[in-house]
Design an enzyme around this catalytic site. Structure first.
Site, mmCIF file in Angstrom:
data_model
loop_
_atom_site.group_PDB
_atom_site.id
_atom_site.type_symbol
_atom_site.label_atom_id
_atom_site.label_comp_id
_atom_site.label_asym_id
_atom_site.label_seq_id
_atom_site.Cartn_x
_atom_site.Cartn_y
_atom_site.Cartn_z
ATOM 1 N N LYS A 22 0.858 -1.283 -0.053
ATOM 2 C CA LYS A 22 -0.144 0.107 -0.112
ATOM 3 C C LYS A 22 0.911 1.280 -0.140
ATOM 4 O O LYS A 22 0.515 2.269 -0.820
ATOM 5 C CB LYS A 22 -0.741 0.180 1.286
ATOM 6 C CG LYS A 22 -2.143 0.965 1.046
ATOM 7 C CD LYS A 22 -3.110 0.705 2.606
ATOM 8 C CE LYS A 22 -3.976 -0.341 2.649
ATOM 9 N NZ LYS A 22 -4.497 -0.554 3.888
ATOM 10 N N ARG A 92 -3.189 3.371 8.561
ATOM 11 C CA ARG A 92 -3.464 2.252 7.837
ATOM 12 C C ARG A 92 -2.363 1.179 7.732
ATOM 13 O O ARG A 92 -1.148 1.538 7.415
ATOM 14 C CB ARG A 92 -3.628 2.933 6.199
ATOM 15 C CG ARG A 92 -4.402 3.927 6.295
ATOM 16 C CD ARG A 92 -4.487 4.738 4.674
ATOM 17 N NE ARG A 92 -5.187 3.601 3.933
ATOM 18 C CZ ARG A 92 -5.252 3.824 2.577
ATOM 19 N NH1 ARG A 92 -4.514 4.732 2.113
ATOM 20 N NH2 ARG A 92 -6.195 2.819 1.895
ATOM 21 N N GLY A 101 -8.014 -6.677 4.347
ATOM 22 C CA GLY A 101 -8.995 -6.717 5.437
ATOM 23 C C GLY A 101 -8.741 -7.577 6.763
ATOM 24 O O GLY A 101 -9.200 -7.715 7.570
ATOM 25 N N MET A 103 -5.669 -6.913 8.657
ATOM 26 C CA MET A 103 -5.215 -5.981 9.404
ATOM 27 C C MET A 103 -5.871 -4.726 9.861
ATOM 28 O O MET A 103 -6.990 -4.562 9.144
ATOM 29 C CB MET A 103 -3.748 -5.695 9.170
ATOM 30 C CG MET A 103 -3.009 -6.955 9.409
ATOM 31 S SD MET A 103 -1.156 -6.799 9.336
ATOM 32 C CE MET A 103 -1.227 -6.090 7.546
ATOM 33 N N ARG A 336 -3.800 -1.551 -6.267
ATOM 34 C CA ARG A 336 -3.031 -2.590 -6.287
ATOM 35 C C ARG A 336 -3.314 -3.542 -7.535
ATOM 36 O O ARG A 336 -4.418 -3.283 -8.038
ATOM 37 C CB ARG A 336 -3.251 -3.407 -4.873
ATOM 38 C CG ARG A 336 -4.525 -3.765 -4.657
ATOM 39 C CD ARG A 336 -4.843 -4.496 -3.307
ATOM 40 N NE ARG A 336 -6.309 -4.611 -2.891
ATOM 41 C CZ ARG A 336 -6.772 -4.522 -1.735
ATOM 42 N NH1 ARG A 336 -6.121 -4.246 -0.810
ATOM 43 N NH2 ARG A 336 -8.205 -4.289 -1.676
ATOM 44 N N HIS A 452 -5.493 -46.736 -3.866
ATOM 45 C CA HIS A 452 -6.139 -47.117 -5.191
ATOM 46 C C HIS A 452 -6.704 -46.309 -5.937
ATOM 47 O O HIS A 452 -6.590 -45.781 -7.157
ATOM 48 C CB HIS A 452 -6.296 -48.478 -5.038
ATOM 49 C CG HIS A 452 -6.728 -49.215 -6.440
ATOM 50 N ND1 HIS A 452 -7.955 -49.090 -7.004
ATOM 51 C CD2 HIS A 452 -5.988 -49.861 -7.210
ATOM 52 C CE1 HIS A 452 -7.969 -49.805 -8.009
ATOM 53 N NE2 HIS A 452 -6.685 -50.058 -8.223
ATOM 54 N N SER A 768 14.747 -40.746 -15.606
ATOM 55 C CA SER A 768 13.544 -39.987 -15.005
ATOM 56 C C SER A 768 13.413 -40.100 -13.668
ATOM 57 O O SER A 768 13.516 -41.188 -13.019
ATOM 58 C CB SER A 768 12.404 -40.858 -15.988
ATOM 59 O OG SER A 768 11.336 -40.162 -15.369
ATOM 60 N N CYS A 836 9.180 -37.114 -13.489
ATOM 61 C CA CYS A 836 7.874 -37.553 -13.737
ATOM 62 C C CYS A 836 7.064 -37.613 -12.282
ATOM 63 O O CYS A 836 7.960 -37.395 -11.445
ATOM 64 C CB CYS A 836 7.580 -38.795 -14.538
ATOM 65 S SG CYS A 836 8.560 -40.219 -13.503
ATOM 66 N N TYR A 856 13.154 -32.254 -19.410
ATOM 67 C CA TYR A 856 11.798 -32.004 -19.625
ATOM 68 C C TYR A 856 11.013 -32.381 -18.073
ATOM 69 O O TYR A 856 11.709 -32.809 -17.181
ATOM 70 C CB TYR A 856 11.082 -33.053 -20.700
ATOM 71 C CG TYR A 856 11.386 -34.480 -20.288
ATOM 72 C CD1 TYR A 856 10.239 -35.315 -19.644
ATOM 73 C CD2 TYR A 856 12.386 -35.020 -20.711
ATOM 74 C CE1 TYR A 856 10.526 -36.493 -19.196
ATOM 75 C CE2 TYR A 856 12.421 -36.341 -20.501
ATOM 76 C CZ TYR A 856 11.508 -37.097 -19.540
ATOM 77 O OH TYR A 856 11.587 -38.549 -19.170
HETATM 78 P P1 ADP Z 1 -7.912 -2.090 3.966
HETATM 79 O O1 ADP Z 1 -6.591 -2.558 3.673
HETATM 80 O O2 ADP Z 1 -8.803 -3.135 4.989
HETATM 81 O O3 ADP Z 1 -8.677 -1.778 2.669
HETATM 82 P P2 ADP Z 1 -7.491 0.573 4.160
HETATM 83 O O4 ADP Z 1 -6.351 1.146 4.931
HETATM 84 O O5 ADP Z 1 -7.288 0.589 2.578
HETATM 85 O O6 ADP Z 1 -7.849 -0.711 4.796
HETATM 86 O O7 ADP Z 1 -8.673 1.618 4.643
HETATM 87 C C1 ADP Z 1 -9.997 1.172 4.694
HETATM 88 C C2 ADP Z 1 -11.067 2.325 4.132
HETATM 89 O O8 ADP Z 1 -10.702 3.482 4.746
HETATM 90 C C3 ADP Z 1 -10.634 2.388 2.771
HETATM 91 O O9 ADP Z 1 -12.145 2.556 2.198
HETATM 92 C C4 ADP Z 1 -9.907 3.591 2.409
HETATM 93 O O10 ADP Z 1 -10.328 4.122 1.164
HETATM 94 C C5 ADP Z 1 -10.418 4.709 3.595
HETATM 95 N N1 ADP Z 1 -9.168 5.424 3.923
HETATM 96 C C6 ADP Z 1 -7.915 5.148 4.285
HETATM 97 N N2 ADP Z 1 -7.378 6.157 4.387
HETATM 98 C C7 ADP Z 1 -8.191 7.305 4.134
HETATM 99 C C8 ADP Z 1 -7.980 8.818 4.160
HETATM 100 N N3 ADP Z 1 -6.940 9.153 4.364
HETATM 101 N N4 ADP Z 1 -8.884 9.361 3.661
HETATM 102 C C9 ADP Z 1 -10.191 8.913 3.470
HETATM 103 N N5 ADP Z 1 -10.276 7.440 3.595
HETATM 104 C C10 ADP Z 1 -9.448 6.746 3.943
HETATM 105 MG MG MG Z 2 -7.830 -0.830 1.150
#
Ligand code: ADP
Ligand code: MG
Ligand code: MG
Length: 881
Positions: A22, A92, A101, A103, A336, A452, A768, A836, A856
Site C-alpha cells: 500500500k 493504515r 481486510g 489487519m 493494487r 488405489h 527419469s 515424472c 523435460y
Molecule cells: P484495507 O486494507 O482494509 O482496505 P485501508 O487502509 O485501505 O484498509 O482503509 C480502509 C478504508 O478507509 C478504505 O476504504 C480507504 O479508502 C479508507 N481510507 C483510508 N485512508 C483514508 C484517508 N486518508 N482518507 C479517506 N479515506 C481513507
Molecule cells: Mg484498502
C-alpha cells in the site's frame, strides 16, 4: 541512524519490501502526480524492531514519526490537535503482500472534544464533524482499545429507536453529540479509563496496534493459507484524511479496471454518495454500480476513468482502486493489482498485449499457473447455492454429478444403460477397476491421497474424494449415512474433487475449456520455453488428451494399470500363482498380445513423439484379492461347505497371498527386483513393446519407444535388466525383419541411484526422476502414513514449509536430483533427463528443473497447460534477471 519513516514523495513502487504494498503504491501514485492525500509510511523494518524490543515503540521511531508529522503539517497547513486548523489522519496497515481486510486501519484520528468543534465551524457542517468523531471513537475503540463494536452499534440502535429514526442520515449534530457521550461511557466501563483525547497519544497507540495486528489470528491464518512468511512485518501509513461524507457532492468507492471474473475490459465497481471508506464494505447501504457515477458526477467520473487507464498502463496490470470524492474533488487512496479468476487472468494478459500495454513475455508472467487448474476440469457453478453434506480428502480435482452405487458391477451395468453413476466404496482394489472406469467419480471412506482409488482416478482425470470418514457406508443395505442424512442406492449426489465436498442432488456445472485466449497464451509460452513438457498417460485416451493439451511426449506410461482390466486380472493372477517357470510362461504368453495391443494404440496416438514405458513396478500381491477378505471367505466356507472345491481354491489363494505378504511393501519386492527374479515378465513386456513398434513401423507410422526400468539402486540391476530388454529386441527384430529404434533408461527414485548416477549412466540412455518415490525414500516417509498421521502437524508447526509430495523439497530431494543430473552427464553428456510424478506439474518444482538443466518435466495430462506456462515463466524470468 536507520531511516524508519518515509514521506510519500520519498518512495516508489519498487520499495514494497520497505514500505509495504500500500505504502509503495501511495508513493508511486504521488510520484506520478495523481491526487493522493499527503502522508508518510513507517517501514516494515520498524515493525520488526517493534517486535524485537518487546512490543515497544523505540525512541528513534517516535522521533522520526514526529519529524515526519511536522513535514505533513507544513504541507497541509494543518496541525494535529490544533483548535483552529486541526489535521486529521488515517493510520493504515499495509504489508508487503496485500492481505485485504486482515489487519487494522483507523480513520479520522486527531478528533477530540476541541478539534471536533473546529472541524464543525471550518466546514460549516457540525453534523458531519460529530458524525466523523463518533466514527473515530468507534473504530479506535475497536482496533486500539479492544472494545467490541457491538456495544457501540447496540447503543446507536437504541438511540435511533428512542428518536424514531430508521437510518443514520436522520441523526442531527446534536444526536451525534449525545451518541458520542454514550460512546465515551462505554469506553470508560470497558477499559476503566477515559477515551484518550491527546491526538499524539492517539497516533502512537494506533501505530502500535497496527503493528500488533500483524499477529492477530486473522492475519496469521491468511498468511498460512497464502504462504506469506511471518517475518516480513507490516508497514504503517499515516495519511491526511479526505472526506466522502461531506454531503451529496462527496462519496467513496472501489473499482477494478477490468471485470475480475471474466476479464472483460470494462470498469467494474461501486460507490456510495455521502459516505466514508468503510461504509462500502460494511454493507449498511447498498452501493451504486460505478457507471451511474457518470450521471451523478460527470467531471469526477471522467477524471476517474482517465486515472484508471493511467494506473493500468503504468503498472501493466489490472488495478483494484479505492477512491474518495470530497466536495467534487477526486482523491485516489489505494491501488493494487486486482485479484481475478483464472479465466479473467488469461483474457486480461492476452488483451493487454493486443492493446499494446504489455509485450508477450510480460503477459506470460501475469498469469499464475496454479490458477489454471480451475479451468481444466468441469467445475461447479459457484453462482448456484448449494448445501454441503460432508467433506473428505480432495484426491482428484473435477466435479461430477451422478447416482450413487456401491458396487463396481452395478456401476458397469448402469453405465452401459447410459446412466451417470458415482461409485461409493469403503476403498477400492484392482477388482474395482471396471467400476471406476464406468463411474463419473469415485468416493471412498477410507484411504489417503495415494490410495488405489486416488491414484487410478487421477490417472484417468476423474474426480475423486478419499478418506471421507464422515460417511458411514452400509454395503448390505446399499446406503450411506452422514449424521441423520441417509443416501440410498441410485440417489443423486454431486461431488467436488477439488475441495473434497459432497453435496446432495444435482448442481449445475461449467465445462472445461481451452478458450481462444488460453490457446494464444500457451502458444506464446511454447515460443519462449526451453524445458520440454510431457504427460503421464497409461492409455490411448489420456495420450490423446495429452497431445490435445500440448504435451511433447509421454514421460511415464505405467504398465500395471493395463493388467487390472477385469478380463486380464485372472490371467495376471495365474501368472503370479504359477508354481513353475513353464506355468508362468503359459500365462505370460496370453498376456503378451494384450500388452502389445495396449502399446500399439498408445504409440499410434503419439505419432512418433517419445513414449517412456515403465516396466512392471508394484508388488505382485496388489493383483491378488485382499487378505482379510480371503480369511473371512475361507472361515465361512469351512463352516458352510467344508468339502467344496471353492474352499480349496480360496485356501490356495490365501496361502499364496500370505507368501507374498510383506512387512513393508513400499521397500519390498517390487520394481526391477521383480524383473531380476522373474526376468520372463520383463521379457514379455519388452517384446510386446517391440512387436507393437515393429508393426506400426511396417505401416509407415513413426514410433519412439523408451523402455524404463523402475527402482534401480545399483548399476548391476540396470545392467541385467537392460540385457533382458536388448535380448527381447533382438529376438523381435530377427523375427520381424524390421529394425527398431529404441532407448533404455531408468527411473531414479532411490537415493543410492542418484548418488551413483555416474555409474548408472553407463547403462542408461535417459534418467527419469521419480520424485514421488524419491521423496519417500529420501525422507524415509511412506506417503500414505505421513499424510494421514503427521505431515499436517509438521506443516502447521512450521517444521516443514510445504508438503514435500506436492512441492519438491529442493534442499534434500532436489540435491539428489541435481547430483544425479551432474554425475550422469559426467559419464554421458547427452544423457536425457526429466522428472515424472506430481512435481512435474507444480510451478516451483518446474522452475527448479529448469534451473538444474533437466530436459523435460512430465505431469498429468490436465496439468500440461500449467506446466507449459510455468516452463515459459522460468525462461522469461531467468532472461530478465
Ligand atoms: P484495507 O486494507 O482494509 O482496505 P485501508 O487502509 O485501505 O484498509 O482503509 C480502509 C478504508 O478507509 C478504505 O476504504 C480507504 O479508502 C479508507 N481510507 C483510508 N485512508 C483514508 C484517508 N486518508 N482518507 C479517506 N479515506 C481513507
Ligand atoms: Mg484498502
Ligand atoms: Mg516409483
Amino acid at each position: 541512524m536507520d531511516k524508519l519513516v518515509y514521506m510519500f514523495d520519498e518512495g516508489q513502487s519498487g520499495m514494497k519490501e520497505t514500505l509495504g504494498g500500500k505504502g509503495a503504491n501511495l508513493a508511486e501514485m504521488t510520484r506520478i502526480g495523481l491526487p493522493v492525500p499527503y502522508g508518510f509510511t513507517i517501514s516494515t523494518q520498524a515493525c520488526n524492531t517493534y517486535y524485537d524490543s518487546n512490543k515497544k515503540l523505540t525512541g528513534t521511531l517516535e522521533d522520526q514519526v514526529l519529524q515526519s508529522l511536522e513535514k505533513l503539517e507544513k504541507r497541509t497547513g494543518k496541525k494535529l490537535g490544533d483548535t483552529n486548523h486541526p489535521l486529521l489522519v488515517s493510520v493504515r496497515s499495509g504489508a508487503v503482500f496485500s492481505m485485504p481486510g486482515m489487519m487494522d486501519t483507523v480513520l479520522n484520528l486527531g478528533m477530540n472534544d476541541k478539534t471536533v468543534e473546529a472541524i464543525g465551524s471550518l466546514t460549516n457542517n457540525p453534523r458531519f464533524a460529530y458524525d466523523s468523531y463518533r466514527r473515530f471513537i468507534q473504530m479506535f475503540s475497536d482496533v486500539v482499545l479492544e472494545v467490541d463494536v457491538y456495544f457501540f452499534e447496540q447503543y446507536l440502535e437504541k438511540h435511533k429507536e428512542k428518536k424514531g429514526y430508521t437510518s443514520d442520515p436522520q441523526l442531527s449534530a446534536d444526536d451525534w453529540k449525545e451518541v458520542i457521550e454514550g460512546y465515551k461511557e462505554i469506553v470508560k466501563t470497558h477499559t476503566k479509563r477515559s477515551f484518550p483525547e491527546d491526538p499524539k497519544q492517539q497516533l502512537f497507540l494506533a501505530i502500535q496496534s497496527v503493528f500488533d495486528s500483524w499477529n492477530n489470528q486473522r492475519a496469521i491464518i491468511y498468511r498460512r493459507l497464502n504462504k506469506i512468511p511471518g517475518h516480513l512485518g507490516t508497514a504503517v501509513n499515516i495519511q491526511s484524511m479526505v472526506f466522502g461524507n461531506m454531503g451529496d457532492d462527496s462519496g467513496t468507492g472501489v473499482a477494478f479496471t477490468r471485470d475480475p471474473s471474466t476479464g472483460e475490459s470494462l470498469l467494474y465497481g461501486e460507490y456510495l454518495i455521502n459516505a466514508q471508506g468503510e461504509d462500502v464494505v460494511a454493507g449498511i447501504r447498498t452501493p451504486q454500480p460505478i457507471h451511474t457515477l457518470e450521471k451523478d458526477m460527470p467531471d469526477v467520473f471522467k477524471q476517474f476513468v482517465e486515472t484508471c487507464q493511467r494506473l493500468e498502463s503504468h503498472y501493466g496490470d489490472m488495478q483494484d482502486i479505492e477512491f474518495t470524492v470530497e466536495r467534487g474533488n477526486l482523491f485516489i487512496l489505494q491501488t493494487r493489482n486486482g485479484k481475478r479468476t483464472a479465466q479473467a487472468a488469461i483474457r486480461i494478459a492476452v488483451e493487454m498485449v493486443e492493446e499494446g500495454i504489455l509485450n508477450k513475455k510480460e503477459a506470460l508472467l501475469r498469469v499464475d499457473p496454479d490458477q489454471l487448474n480451475q479451468l481444466l476440469h468441469q467445475r461447479i457453478d459457484d453462482t448456484f447455492e448449494f448445501k454441503k453434506l460432508v467433506k473428505g480428502l480432495p484426491a482428484s480435482p473435477g466435479a461430477a454429478t451422478g447416482q450413487v452405487v456401491f458396487d463396481s458391477d452395478d456401476a458397469e451395468l448402469l453405465h452401459q444403460e447410459g446412466k451417470k453413476v458415482i461409485l461409493v466404496r469403503p476403498e477400492t482394489t484392482p477388482d474395482d477397476i471396471h467400476g471406476i472406469v464406468s463411474a463419473e467419480a469415485v468416493v471412498t471412506s477410507r484411504g489417503g491421497m495415494t490410495s488405489h482409488a486416488a491414484v487410478v482416478a487421477r490417472g484417468m482425470g476423474k474426480a475423486c474424494i478419499c478418506g471421507c470418514e464422515g460417511l458411514k457406508i452400509d454395503l448390505k443395505n446399499k446406503e450411506f449415512r452422514v449424521g441423520d442424512t441417509v443416501v440410498r442406492y441410485l440417489d443423486t449426489i454431486t461431488i467436488d474433487g477439488g475441495t473434497g465436498e459432497i453435496m446432495l442432488g444435482e448442481i449445475p456445472m461449467i465445462a472445461p475449456e481451452l478458450s481462444k485466449e488460453f490457446q494464444i497464451l500457451l502458444s506464446w509460452a511454447d515460443d519462449e520455453r526451453t524445458l520440454g513438457v510431457r504427460a503421464n498417460a497409461d492409455n490411448p485416451e489420456d495420450a490423446a488428451k495429452a497431445l490435445e493439451f500440448g504435451a511433447g511426449g509421454i514421460g511415464l506410461c505405467r504398465t500395471e494399470h493395463m493388467f487390472m482390466d477385469s478380463k486380464r486380472i485372472p490371467i495376471v493372477q495365474q501368472m503370479i500363482l504359477a508354481e513353475s517357470f513353464e506355468e508362468r510362461m503359459v500365462a505370460l504368453d496370453q498376456l503378451l498380445p494384450m500388452q502389445q495391443s495396449d502399446f500399439t494404440k498408445i504409440l499410434e496416438v503419439m505419432k512418433g513423439h517419445p513414449v517412456t514405458i515403465r516396466l512392471l513396478d508394484p508388488p505382485l500381491h496388489e493383483f491378488l484379492p485382499d487378505k482379510e477378505e480371503l480369511i473371512v471367505d475361507v472361515t465361512k466356507l469351512q463352516i458352510t461347505d467344508p468339502g467344496s472345491p471353492e474352499l480349496k481354491e480360496k485356501e490356495f489363494l490365501l496361502r499364496k497371498v500370505r507368501q507374498l505378504d510383506e512387512f513393508n511393501p513400499m521397500l519390498g519386492h517390487r520394481g526391477c527386483r521383480l524383473g531380476m527374479v522373474y526376468p520372463e515378465i520383463y521379457t514379455m513386456q519388452a517384446k510386446a513393446i517391440f512387436y507393437a513398434a515393429s508393426d506400426l513401423k511396417s505401416k509407415g507410422i513413426n514410433v519412439n519407444p523408451e523402455v524404463m526400468i523402475p527402482l534401480v539402486g545399483d548399476v548391476n540391476e540396470l545392467k541385467a535388466m537392460r540385457q533382458v530388454v536388448v535380448e527381447a529386441a533382438k529376438e523381435v527384430v530377427e523375427e520381424t525383419g524390421h529394425e527398431i529404434d529404441y532407448t533404455v533408461g531408468t527411473m531414479i527414485e532411490i537415493p543410492r541411484a542418484a548418488l551413483t548416477a555416474d555409474k548408472i549412466a553407463e547403462e542408461a540412455d535417459f534418467f527419469s526422476f521419480g520424485t514421488n518415490d524419491l521423496t519417500q525414500t529420501t525422507f524415509g516417509f511412506s506417503r500414505d502414513d505421513a499424510e494421514s498421521k503427521f505431515l499436517q502437524h509438521y506443516i502447521d508447526e512450521g517444521t516443514l514449509a510445504e508438503n514435500p509430495f506436492m512441492v519438491l523439497d529442493q534442499e534434500g530431494v532436489g540435491k539428489l536430483v541435481e547430483t544425479g543430473v551432474t554425475l550422469g552427464r559426467q559419464t554421458k553428456p547427452t544423457l536425457k533427463t526429466g522428472i515424472c510424478g506430481e512435481h512435474g506439474g507444480e510451478k516451483s518444482s518446474i522452475q527448479f528443473c529448469f534451473e538444474k538443466g533437466l530436459d523435460y518435466v512430465s505431469c498429468s495430462p490436465y496439468r500440461v497447460p500449467l506446466a507449459r506456462l510455468a516452463a515459459a515463466q522460468a525462461t522469461v524470468s531467468n532472461n530478465t534477471k
